[in-house]
Design an enzyme around this catalytic site. Structure first.
Site, PDB file in Angstrom:
ATOM      1  N   VAL A  34       0.836  -1.210   0.000  1.00 55.45           N
ATOM      2  CA  VAL A  34       0.000   0.000   0.000  1.00 55.45           C
ATOM      3  C   VAL A  34       0.870   1.259   0.000  1.00 55.45           C
ATOM      4  O   VAL A  34       0.589   2.223  -0.732  1.00 55.45           O
ATOM      5  CB  VAL A  34      -0.971   0.003   1.217  1.00 55.45           C
ATOM      6  CG1 VAL A  34      -1.881   1.222   1.167  1.00 55.45           C
ATOM      7  CG2 VAL A  34      -1.805  -1.273   1.237  1.00 55.45           C
ATOM      8  N   LYS A 118      -6.037  -1.974  10.587  1.00 55.36           N
ATOM      9  CA  LYS A 118      -7.274  -2.389  11.286  1.00 55.36           C
ATOM     10  C   LYS A 118      -7.001  -2.909  12.687  1.00 55.36           C
ATOM     11  O   LYS A 118      -7.770  -2.643  13.606  1.00 55.36           O
ATOM     12  CB  LYS A 118      -8.061  -3.418  10.480  1.00 55.36           C
ATOM     13  CG  LYS A 118      -7.343  -4.723  10.296  1.00 55.36           C
ATOM     14  CD  LYS A 118      -8.089  -5.760   9.536  1.00 55.36           C
ATOM     15  CE  LYS A 118      -7.161  -6.902   9.219  1.00 55.36           C
ATOM     16  NZ  LYS A 118      -6.127  -6.641   8.221  1.00 55.36           N
ATOM     17  N   GLY A 147     -10.871  -1.853   2.507  1.00 53.31           N
ATOM     18  CA  GLY A 147      -9.839  -1.327   1.600  1.00 53.31           C
ATOM     19  C   GLY A 147     -10.260  -0.110   0.814  1.00 53.31           C
ATOM     20  O   GLY A 147     -10.351   0.985   1.349  1.00 53.31           O
ATOM     21  N   GLU A 203      -3.181 -15.975   2.864  1.00 52.82           N
ATOM     22  CA  GLU A 203      -1.813 -16.167   3.364  1.00 52.82           C
ATOM     23  C   GLU A 203      -1.571 -17.645   3.648  1.00 52.82           C
ATOM     24  O   GLU A 203      -2.521 -18.431   3.722  1.00 52.82           O
ATOM     25  CB  GLU A 203      -1.629 -15.357   4.645  1.00 52.82           C
ATOM     26  CG  GLU A 203      -1.640 -13.872   4.359  1.00 52.82           C
ATOM     27  CD  GLU A 203      -1.537 -13.037   5.611  1.00 52.82           C
ATOM     28  OE1 GLU A 203      -1.048 -13.569   6.623  1.00 52.82           O
ATOM     29  OE2 GLU A 203      -1.949 -11.877   5.558  1.00 52.82           O
ATOM     30  N   ASP A 214     -10.036 -11.475  11.414  1.00 56.34           N
ATOM     31  CA  ASP A 214      -9.884 -10.279  10.577  1.00 56.34           C
ATOM     32  C   ASP A 214     -11.226  -9.547  10.456  1.00 56.34           C
ATOM     33  O   ASP A 214     -11.286  -8.321  10.672  1.00 56.34           O
ATOM     34  CB  ASP A 214      -9.390 -10.716   9.190  1.00 56.34           C
ATOM     35  CG  ASP A 214      -9.359  -9.583   8.192  1.00 56.34           C
ATOM     36  OD1 ASP A 214      -8.354  -8.855   8.167  1.00 56.34           O
ATOM     37  OD2 ASP A 214     -10.338  -9.405   7.440  1.00 56.34           O
ATOM     38  N   LYS A 218     -12.645  -5.635  11.815  1.00 57.11           N
ATOM     39  CA  LYS A 218     -13.265  -4.638  10.929  1.00 57.11           C
ATOM     40  C   LYS A 218     -14.669  -4.286  11.413  1.00 57.11           C
ATOM     41  O   LYS A 218     -15.080  -3.123  11.350  1.00 57.11           O
ATOM     42  CB  LYS A 218     -13.310  -5.175   9.498  1.00 57.11           C
ATOM     43  CG  LYS A 218     -11.915  -5.319   8.879  1.00 57.11           C
ATOM     44  CD  LYS A 218     -11.986  -6.095   7.574  1.00 57.11           C
ATOM     45  CE  LYS A 218     -10.604  -6.233   6.937  1.00 57.11           C
ATOM     46  NZ  LYS A 218     -10.616  -7.202   5.821  1.00 57.11           N
TER      47      LYS A 218
END
Ligand SMILES: NC(=O)c1ccc[n+]([C@@H]2O[C@H](COP(=O)([O-])OP(=O)(O)OC[C@H]3O[C@@H](n4cnc5c(N)ncnc54)[C@H](OP(=O)(O)O)[C@@H]3O)[C@@H](O)[C@H]2O)c1
Length: 437
Positions: A34, A118, A147, A203, A214, A218
C-alpha cells in the site's frame, strides 16, 4: 503548513480545497504494497498541494525507486521523521508494534495521522481518537475496513446525519473468494483454500481470515464509526468457515440460498448484537451476488433506510486511493479553522443472541431412527422444524442431510446442539448456520 514554493505555484489548480498558497507536507511510514501505491499517487498528482517529504522503512536502501523525486528523504531513522515539519504521518507498516508507538508519538507532537491499520484501530481506536483531539490533530483510518470501498468516509460524512442501527458486511475477501469458488465449482474446501493461496488471496497461515478474526476487527471499527459503539474485537463471536462443505451449497440452493461469511452488528434496546461467520443468504440478495474477493457493506438507518457499498476490499491501488483521500480530507482541515461536531460513543453490552431461522447439517452413519432421535431432542427444547432435506445418491456410510428450524434465539438452540453432539451416529459435529432472510 509551509508557504508554497514558486516551483509549485505554476502547477494545475488545487482540487483538495487546501489553501491555494500552502502546501501540506506528508511523511510515509512503511513502503510495502500500500505504501508504494500511495507514494506513486502522491508523486504523480503534481498539483503542489500535497508534498511527500519522507519515506521511512527498515533496510530502506533496497526500497528506493527512481520515480520518487530526489527531494524526498528515504530513511530508516524514525526520529528524523517524527521531528520533521511533516504535517501528516501516513502509517502503513501494519500490526501493533511499533505502529502503535509511532502513531501515538506523531499525534502527541500535533501531527495528524492517516492509517490503514485495522488491528491498531480495532484495539486502540477510541483512545487514539481522544489523543488526537487532545493535541489538536486528526486521525483518519478510512482504508482500515473494506480497503478501497469508501464506507468509513461515508459513515463519517454522508451518513452521520442519520441514526444507524445496523451494519452488515462481507468484509473478508479471502473467505468470499473461497466460498464463491466452492459455490461455482463445487470443489472441496481444502482445494478452494489452496487455490486462494496460490493466487495470493490467502496467506500461508490463513487462520485470521478463515476463523473470523480479521472480519471481527473490521466489524468493531464499523460499530465504532457507524453505531457509535465501542467494542473490543474479542468480545464479538467469530465462527470459522472451515467446516463448510460443497454439499452445503447444494442444500442451500434447495432453500434459494447460498453461503457467505457475514459480519453483522445491530443496536437494539441499548445492546449491541454482533456476530461473524458463515450464514445462508438468499442467492439473489446483494450478499448472495458478491463474488470473488469483493467486499459489500450494507447500513440501515432510522431516517435514510438502507445503503450499500460495494468494491475492492484490498489491493495496493484501491487501498492507496482510500489513504490518499484521507490525506486530502485532513489537509483540507489543516487549511482552515474547523469546528468539531462529535457524537458520543457508548460501550454497550455485547450479545450474539440473534433470533433467526437455522440450517443444521449432519453427516451420519445411516441407521433407522436418526431423524426421530433428532426430532425428539429439538422438541424437548421447544424448537420447531421447518423442513427436512435429504438428497439422494450419497454413500449411506457418510450421509449428509439437513434440518431447517423456524426462527428462534441462538441461546435457545445451543443446549439442543450440545445434546446432539454426543449422538453415536454423528460422524461430524452438526454445522449450525443462521439463515438470513
Ligand atoms: N494490502 C492490502 O490490500 C491492504 C488493504 C487494506 C488495509 N491494509 C493495511 O495496510 C497496512 C499496510 O499493508 P501492506 O499490505 O502494504 O503491508 P506490507 O506490504 O507488508 O508493507 C509493510 C511495509 O512496512 C515495512 N515494515 C514493517 N514493519 C516495519 C518496522 N518495524 N519498521 C520499519 N518498517 C517496517 C515493511 O518492510 P519489509 O519490506 O522489510 O517487510 C513493508 O515495506 C496494514 O495495516 C494492512 O492491514 C492493506
Amino acid at each position: 503548513m509551509a508557504k508554497q514554493t514558486s516551483e509549485s505555484a505554476s502547477q494545475p489548480a488545487d482540487l483538495t480545497g487546501a489553501d491555494q498558497h500552502s502546501v501540506c507536507k506528508v511523511a510515509l511510514v512503511g513502503f510495502g504494497t500500500v505504501g508504494r501505491a500511495v507514494a506513486k499517487i502522491l508523486c504523480e498528482r503534481g498539483d503542489g498541494a500535497l508534498r511527500l517529504t519522507h519515506i521511512f522503512n527498515r533496510n530502506v536502501q533496497r526500497k528506493k525507486q527512481d520515480w520518487v523525486p530526489r527531494e524526498v528523504v528515504w530513511t530508516e531513522d524514525l526520529e528524523s521523521v517524527l521531528n520533521s515539519d511533516a504535517d501528516i504521518i501516513i502509517e502503513l507498516i501494519g500490526g501493533l508494534t511499533p505502529a502503535e508507538q509511532i502513531v501515538r508519538r506523531a499525534l502527541e507532537s500535533g501531527k495528524s495521522v492517516v492509517t490503514a491499520n485495522k488491528q491498531l484501530i480495532a484495539r486502540c481506536g477510541p483512545d487514539l481518537l481522544k489523543l488526537a483531539a487532545t493535541h489538536g490533530a486528526q486521525l483518519e483510518f478510512g482504508a482500515s475496513v473494506a480497503g478501497g470501498v469508501p464506507v468509513l468516509p461515508a459513515l463519517r460524512t454522508g451518513l452521520c446525519g442519520d441514526r444507524l442501527h445496523g451494519i452488515a458486511g462481507i468484509l473478508n475477501g479471502t473467505c468470499n473468494y473461497i466460498l464463491s469458488r466452492i459455490e461455482n465449482a463445487r470443489v472441496p474446501f481444502s482445494e478452494a483454500l489452496e487455490e486462494a493461496q496460490a493466487k495470493g488471496y490467502a496467506e500461508a497461515d490463513a487462520s485470521e481470515d478463515l476463523d473470523g478474526g480479521d472480519a471481527r476487527a473490521k466489524l468493531a471499527i464499523l460499530a465504532l464509526a457507524g453505531l457509535r459503539a465501542q467494542v473490543a474485537p474479542e468480545s464479538i463471536r467469530a465462527r470459522t468457515i472451515r467446516p463448510v462443505d460443497a454439499v452445503d451449497f447444494d442444500y442451500a440452493a434447495e432453500l434459494g440460498c447460498t453461503l457467505r461469511q457475514i459480519s453483522r452488528a445491530e443496536l437494539k434496546a441499548g445492546k449491541l448484537f454482533a456476530d461473524v461467520g458463515p450464514c445462508l443468504v438468499p442467492a439473489d440478495s446483494p450478499f448472495g451476488r458478491v463474488q470473488r474477493n469483493l467486499n459489500l457493506v450494507l447500513t440501515s438507518g432510522q431516517y435514510g433506510g438502507d445503503m450499500a457499498f460495494l468494491g475492492a476490499g484490498a489491493g495496493g491501488d484501491p487501498t492507496a486511493v482510500a489513504v490518499v483521500s484521507d490525506v486530502m480530507f485532513v489537509a483540507e482541515g489543516l487549511a482552515g479553522p474547523k469546528r468539531a461536531v462529535t457524537n458520543s460513543v457508548a460501550t454497550p453490552e455485547i450479545s450474539c443472541d440473534f433470533e433467526t431461522a437455522w440450517y443444521l447439517r449432519f453427516f451420519v452413519r445411516d441407521q433407522p431412527g436418526i431423524v426421530a432421535k433428532l426430532a425428539q431432542i429439538l422438541a424437548a427444547h421447544r424448537l420447531n422444524i421447518d423442513s427436512l432435506l435429504q438428497k439422494p445418491g450419497f454413500d449411506k456410510a457418510s450421509l449428509p442431510f439437513v434440518i431447517t428450524l423456524e426462527p428462534c434465539a441462538d441461546s435457545q438452540l445451543r443446549p439442543a446442539l450440545e445434546e446432539m453432539s454426543g449422538l453415536e451416529f454423528a460422524l461430524r459435529p452438526c454445522l449450525c448456520l443462521p439463515i438470513l432472510r
